[in-house]
Design an enzyme around this catalytic site. Structure first.
Site, PDB file in Angstrom:
ATOM      1  N   LYS A   1     -26.741 -40.275  46.096  1.00  0.00           N
ATOM      2  CA  LYS A   1     -27.950 -41.085  46.320  1.00  0.00           C
ATOM      3  C   LYS A   1     -27.711 -41.968  47.542  1.00  0.00           C
ATOM      4  O   LYS A   1     -26.715 -42.700  47.618  1.00  0.00           O
ATOM      5  CB  LYS A   1     -28.183 -41.949  45.082  1.00  0.00           C
ATOM      6  CG  LYS A   1     -29.630 -42.228  44.763  1.00  0.00           C
ATOM      7  CD  LYS A   1     -29.683 -42.920  43.402  1.00  0.00           C
ATOM      8  CE  LYS A   1     -31.092 -43.238  42.991  1.00  0.00           C
ATOM      9  NZ  LYS A   1     -31.105 -44.062  41.778  1.00  0.00           N
TER      10      LYS A   1
HETATM   11  O1  G3P Z   1     -33.007 -45.775  39.863  1.00  0.00           O
HETATM   12  C1  G3P Z   1     -33.908 -46.438  40.678  1.00  0.00           C
HETATM   13  C2  G3P Z   1     -35.134 -47.013  40.007  1.00  0.00           C
HETATM   14  O2  G3P Z   1     -35.606 -46.189  39.004  1.00  0.00           O
HETATM   15  C3  G3P Z   1     -35.069 -48.463  39.697  1.00  0.00           C
HETATM   16  O3  G3P Z   1     -36.062 -48.921  38.818  1.00  0.00           O
HETATM   17  O4  G3P Z   1     -37.025 -50.644  37.341  1.00  0.00           O
HETATM   18  O5  G3P Z   1     -35.140 -51.262  38.901  1.00  0.00           O
HETATM   19  O6  G3P Z   1     -37.429 -50.799  39.780  1.00  0.00           O
HETATM   20  P1  G3P Z   1     -36.427 -50.493  38.708  1.00  0.00           P
END
Ligand code: G3P
Length: 216
Positions: A83
């Site tokens: 990633k």
């Molecule tokens: O893995 C990246 C993403 O899904 C992060 O989500 O909830 O931290 O915006 P969030």
């Protein structure tokens, strides 16, 4: 549509895998920082549990540093996906890794142009963050529609991985738009099963059967 789980928690991953609906995992440094133990060991365990792509993120911000970290992460298991952040250096590293046959997930995507750039660099997955856009009064799911249209216009093979999912309706909308994958927090996976009529109906079936058998 493929379902990935967005977590670094091994117990959650095991439980989702047991449901038989899990196609992969996405982690990030913030998610892994919530877990006890060495993150490399955690990633190794995750890769053993799940028969599918497991995203592991670099923290370097320059191309060479990203490639160095990617090499280390890729050694953990064959199903590791690297990633990378969607920056000029991230795109350079993406081009290099994909030319070596290493799968890449381009993260922190918030605009259709960023999605176009990473597809041109050969990214395996693009991760537009829908919840974080909604948080700042932008249209997260609107971005998914735009990316899907652009990729269809030019026949890009980069898979759209809807990230930053916050609730079940994000998944419904993503499926209607034909997104390839949603990466979903464990809590939202459990919410997907829920319907009050299922609970009411099940209770009635059981109580009627018990009455019939003279069990109540
Ligand atoms: O893995 C990246 C993403 O899904 C992060 O989500 O909830 O931290 O915006 P969030």
């Amino acid at each position: 549509m493929k379902f990935f789980i967005d977590t670094g928690n091994v117990d959650e991953i095991r439980e989702a895998a047991e449901m038989g609906i899990l196609d992969g995992v996405t982690t990030n440094p913030s998610l892994l920082s919530k877990e006890k133990g060495n993150p490399f060991e955690i990633l190794k365990t995750i890769c053993e549990i799940v028969d599918g792509p497991v995203s592991a993120e670099v923290i370097a911000t320059k191309r060479d540093g990203m490639l160095e970290e990617a090499k280390k992460l890729a050694e953990i298991a064959d199903n590791i996906v690297i990633k990378l952040p969607t920056t000029p250096d991230g795109v350079k590293a993406c081009k290099e890794l994909t030319s070596q046959g290493i799968k890449v997930n381009m993260t922190l995507v918030f605009s259709p142009l960023q999605a176009l750039l990473v597809a041109k660099a050969g990214a395996t997955f693009v991760s537009p963050f829908v919840g974080r856009l909604d948080d700042i009064s932008s249209d997260g799911m609107g971005l998914i529609g735009q990316v899907a249209q652009i990729y269809e216009n030019y026949g890009f093979e980069t898979e759209i991985l809807v990230a930053s999912v916050r609730h079940p309706m994000h998944i419904v909308q993503a499926a209607l738009m034909g997104a390839d994958i949603c990466t979903i927090p464990f809590k939202v996976i459990t919410q997907m099963f829920k319907h009050p009529l299922t609970d009411i109906g099940l209770e009635k079936f059981i109580s009627d059967w018990k009455k019939l058998m003279g069990e109540d």
